[in-house]
Each structure stands twice: as C-alpha cells, then as structure tokens.
Design a protein around this motif. Structure first.
Motif, PDB file in Angstrom:
ATOM      1  N   ASP A 250       0.831  -1.208   0.000  1.00 25.94           N
ATOM      2  CA  ASP A 250       0.000   0.000   0.000  1.00 25.94           C
ATOM      3  C   ASP A 250       0.863   1.255   0.000  1.00 25.94           C
ATOM      4  OD1 ASP A 250      -2.348  -1.420  -0.049  1.00 25.94           O
ATOM      5  OD2 ASP A 250      -2.717  -1.281   2.108  1.00 25.94           O
ATOM      6  N   CYS A 251       1.936   1.223   0.784  1.00 24.82           N
ATOM      7  CA  CYS A 251       2.830   2.376   0.848  1.00 24.82           C
ATOM      8  C   CYS A 251       3.500   2.627  -0.497  1.00 24.82           C
ATOM      9  CB  CYS A 251       3.876   2.158   1.937  1.00 24.82           C
ATOM     10  SG  CYS A 251       5.047   3.514   2.096  1.00 24.82           S
ATOM     11  N   VAL A 252       3.986   1.577  -1.121  1.00 24.05           N
ATOM     12  CA  VAL A 252       4.635   1.717  -2.427  1.00 24.05           C
ATOM     13  C   VAL A 252       3.632   2.238  -3.460  1.00 24.05           C
ATOM     14  CG1 VAL A 252       5.743   0.471  -4.322  1.00 24.05           C
ATOM     15  CG2 VAL A 252       6.361  -0.048  -1.959  1.00 24.05           C
ATOM     16  N   ARG A 253       2.393   1.762  -3.371  1.00 22.10           N
ATOM     17  CA  ARG A 253       1.354   2.225  -4.299  1.00 22.10           C
ATOM     18  C   ARG A 253       1.120   3.731  -4.147  1.00 22.10           C
ATOM     19  NH1 ARG A 253      -3.503   3.262  -3.015  1.00 22.10           N
ATOM     20  NH2 ARG A 253      -3.472   1.959  -1.146  1.00 22.10           N
ATOM     21  N   VAL A 254       1.035   4.200  -2.889  1.00 23.21           N
ATOM     22  CA  VAL A 254       0.823   5.631  -2.653  1.00 23.21           C
ATOM     23  C   VAL A 254       2.030   6.429  -3.115  1.00 23.21           C
ATOM     24  CG1 VAL A 254       0.480   7.394  -0.878  1.00 23.21           C
ATOM     25  CG2 VAL A 254      -0.779   5.231  -0.747  1.00 23.21           C
ATOM     26  N   TRP A 255       3.228   5.913  -2.836  1.00 27.63           N
ATOM     27  CA  TRP A 255       4.438   6.616  -3.268  1.00 27.63           C
ATOM     28  C   TRP A 255       4.452   6.781  -4.785  1.00 27.63           C
ATOM     29  CZ3 TRP A 255       8.542   5.128  -6.418  1.00 27.63           C
ATOM     30  CH2 TRP A 255       9.643   5.994  -6.408  1.00 27.63           C
ATOM     31  N   ARG A 256       4.104   5.734  -5.505  1.00 28.48           N
ATOM     32  CA  ARG A 256       4.075   5.816  -6.964  1.00 28.48           C
ATOM     33  C   ARG A 256       3.014   6.805  -7.434  1.00 28.48           C
ATOM     34  NH1 ARG A 256       4.718  -0.701  -8.049  1.00 28.48           N
ATOM     35  NH2 ARG A 256       7.013  -0.743  -8.090  1.00 28.48           N
ATOM     36  N   ASP A 257       1.880   6.804  -6.746  1.00 33.51           N
ATOM     37  CA  ASP A 257       0.813   7.731  -7.117  1.00 33.51           C
ATOM     38  C   ASP A 257       1.256   9.175  -6.914  1.00 33.51           C
ATOM     39  OD1 ASP A 257      -1.950   8.379  -7.888  1.00 33.51           O
ATOM     40  OD2 ASP A 257      -2.168   9.003  -5.797  1.00 33.51           O
ATOM     41  N   ILE A 258       2.014   9.420  -5.840  1.00 29.09           N
ATOM     42  CA  ILE A 258       2.514  10.771  -5.582  1.00 29.09           C
ATOM     43  C   ILE A 258       3.471  11.207  -6.688  1.00 29.09           C
ATOM     44  CG2 ILE A 258       3.991  12.144  -4.061  1.00 29.09           C
ATOM     45  CD1 ILE A 258       1.144  11.830  -3.063  1.00 29.09           C
ATOM     46  N   GLN A 259       4.317  10.284  -7.154  1.00 31.12           N
ATOM     47  CA  GLN A 259       5.248  10.624  -8.227  1.00 31.12           C
ATOM     48  C   GLN A 259       4.511  11.037  -9.496  1.00 31.12           C
ATOM     49  OE1 GLN A 259       8.400  10.618  -6.964  1.00 31.12           O
ATOM     50  NE2 GLN A 259       7.214   9.885  -5.205  1.00 31.12           N
ATOM     51  N   GLU A 260       3.375  10.392  -9.756  1.00 31.12           N
ATOM     52  CA  GLU A 260       2.634  10.642 -10.992  1.00 31.12           C
ATOM     53  C   GLU A 260       1.539  11.697 -10.837  1.00 31.12           C
ATOM     54  OE1 GLU A 260       1.150   6.863 -12.201  1.00 31.12           O
ATOM     55  OE2 GLU A 260       3.135   5.928 -12.337  1.00 31.12           O
ATOM     56  N   ASN A 261       0.862  11.697  -9.678  1.00 33.24           N
ATOM     57  CA  ASN A 261      -0.315  12.566  -9.521  1.00 33.24           C
ATOM     58  C   ASN A 261      -0.294  13.364  -8.227  1.00 33.24           C
ATOM     59  OD1 ASN A 261      -1.695  11.290 -11.902  1.00 33.24           O
ATOM     60  ND2 ASN A 261      -1.699   9.499 -10.549  1.00 33.24           N
ATOM     61  N   GLY A 262       0.901  13.624  -7.703  1.00 34.01           N
ATOM     62  CA  GLY A 262       0.997  14.299  -6.412  1.00 34.01           C
ATOM     63  C   GLY A 262       0.365  15.667  -6.358  1.00 34.01           C
ATOM     64  N   ASN A 263       0.323  16.351  -7.479  1.00 36.65           N
ATOM     65  CA  ASN A 263      -0.254  17.693  -7.520  1.00 36.65           C
ATOM     66  C   ASN A 263      -1.504  17.750  -8.399  1.00 36.65           C
ATOM     67  OD1 ASN A 263       1.668  19.059  -5.830  1.00 36.65           O
ATOM     68  ND2 ASN A 263       3.145  18.878  -7.504  1.00 36.65           N
ATOM     69  N   SER A 264      -2.186  16.624  -8.471  1.00 39.01           N
ATOM     70  CA  SER A 264      -3.432  16.601  -9.245  1.00 39.01           C
ATOM     71  C   SER A 264      -4.468  17.494  -8.580  1.00 39.01           C
ATOM     72  CB  SER A 264      -3.971  15.171  -9.348  1.00 39.01           C
ATOM     73  OG  SER A 264      -4.408  14.719  -8.079  1.00 39.01           O
TER      74      SER A 264
END
Length: 291
Positions: A250-264
């Motif tokens: 779950d943590c890795v998933r959120v980290w990846r999401d932040i890299q791609e959509n952190g400022n969505s």
C-alpha cells in the motif's frame, strides 16, 4: 554465502539506546556502552551505522513555557522561554541536560573506536531537539549531532518540523534529518484512534470528520501528504512503520501515485479541505505533551 551476496556496506543498521521499557531510562555512559555492545552482538556486526539516544525529552531538563500548544513560537517571540535565544546555546539547564551530554560523549568515544558511524537523537517536541542539538554542538567535544529524528511533526495535522529544518541544518549543523510517523501514532490511521493517544477530543473529532468526508481515500491522503512534504519541503527521509506485507504494498502504491499525480487537482483539493477542517478545530500545528 549471505555475506557474499549482501556485503555489510550494502545496507544500514540503525538502533537506539537509553530507554529500556515504558518508563526506565538509563543514560549513564556504562549503560549506553553496554546497550550498544549488546546490539553489536545480537546483530552480528562489527559496527552500527546509526545509534540514537532515544526519547531525549524524557531525560533532559525541561525548558518550555508549556507542555502543549503551538511550539512554532519557539522560533519567534518565545525563543528565550524555550532555551533557544542567541547566546544560550551552551547553557546547561540542569542534571537532565548533563545526562544527555554524558551519554552523547560516550557515543562519540564509540564512534572514534569504529563501533558507530553516526550518532543521533530522537524525540517528539521539536524545540527540545533543537535546543539539545545546539547544546551538544557548543559543549566539548563540540561534535554536531549526525542525525535528528522526530515523529508526528510532518503530517496532515502538524507540519512544524518544516519550520525547524533550516535551524537544525544551519544553526545546529545537523548532518541528516529524519521524519517519522506520517499517521501520527494512529491519529490519522483508519478506524478509531487508539485509546492511549494523547490527542484531545476536539482534534479527534476533526480527524473523524475528515475521514467521513474522504472515505477510503483518507489513509492514502494522509500518507501521500507526508511523503510530499518530506521530499519537497524538508528534503528528508520519511520513516513509516509496517505490520504486514499489505502495508508495504500500500505504501509503495501511494508513493508511486505521488510521483505521478501528487499535484493533481483532486488531491490538492482534498488536502486543502483536510487542512481547513483541522484549522477550524484550532489544532493545526498543535503539539501534545511529551513526556
């Protein structure tokens, strides 16, 4: 075979000393050395990459106008009351401060002996950590703290560590900052807040309201917020505790999401709403008592 595949220099071992159980603290040089030697034996290594003096606020002399509140004032008009005024860096406030200095000096000896690579201190109240870092730097043997670790101070509810980071680096010459506990010891975790948690009812109510409005995304929101702040604002590693393999994924998933959509647009809108709700409760950047 293991040593050949994973040579010692390819990973880091970090541990802590000084606290033994819930209420037992022993910062005597003898206890500190014995604790480190035990860790070396248990981990079957000739050196430790980092050793922390743990929960220093329980040992040092208390210097603060209040145990709870918005400690950011320590960097402003209340600096003297927190022991952070210019010129007071070398002032030993009492027996507790001397215990911390003696323990740190013993770790310096062990570092010179090659048993330790880095020396750190941990704790919750950030002004206390800064005061101790300055005291250590301005007291023989005049060695700066290598690593400072504080928890629950870079979260959706409290970002005070970001204000102190430049002071740790520039004034106290700390080599590495580390932030921990993005869920603030369970306050921002899904489900009920642990009954032992020191947060007041009003803050818990604000967090519950955010959980209700964000639903299942609340955990991702809180974790992603801390990941962003640690990377972009404080520029420090973020320590996250795991209790299952699912937590890791779950943590890795959120980290990846932040890299791609952190400022969505959606994430920024949710973060702003969460900040507003906590602000309305009066507990944004508010710190509870420790100890």
């Amino acid at each position: 075979m293991i040593e050949a595949e994973f040579p010692r220099e390819s990973y880091q071992l970090m541990t802590k000393c000084g606290r033994f159980g819930a209420t037992n603290f022993d910062y005597s040089p003898q206890a500190i050395r014995h604790s480190v030697q035990q860790s070396l034996q248990r981990l079957q290594t000739s050196y430790l990459d980092t050793v922390y003096l743990h929960d220093t606020e329980f040992v040092c002399t208390a210097v603060a106008p209040a145990k709870t509140g918005k400690h950011g004032l320590a960097l402003k008009e209340q600096a003297a009351e927190y022991g952070l005024a210019e010129g007071d860096e070398a002032k030993i406030r009492g027996e507790g401060d001397q215990k911390v200095l003696d323990a740190f000096a013993e770790l310096v000896k062990m570092k010179e002996e090659g048993l330790i690579r880095n020396i750190g201190i941990t704790g919750y109240p950030v002004p206390t950590l800064l005061r101790l870092a300055l005291l250590i730097l301005h007291t023989p043997p005049f060695k700066p703290v290598d690593v400072i670790l504080s928890y629950s101070n870079l979260t959706l509810q409290n970002t005070i560590f970001a204000d102190f980071a430049p002071h740790f680096r520039e004034r106290a010459k700390v080599g590495q900052l580390v932030v921990a506990s993005p869920f603030s010891m369970g306050l921002l975790s899904p489900g009920p807040v642990p009954p032992w948690h020191p947060s007041p009812p009003e803050l818990r109510a604000a967090v519950t309201k955010i959980q209700q409005e964000t639903g299942e995304r609340f955990t991702d929101l809180a974790l992603g917020y801390a990941i962003k702040k640690a990377h972009a604002v404080v520029k420090a590693p973020l320590v996250i505790g795991f209790s299952s393999a699912k937590d890791v994924h779950d943590c890795v998933r959120v980290w990846r999401d932040i890299q791609e959509n952190g400022n969505s647009e959606e994430r920024l809108r949710e973060e702003k709403k969460a900040e507003e709700l906590i602000e309305q409760s009066g507990f944004m950047d508010w710190c509870w008592a420790s100890p």
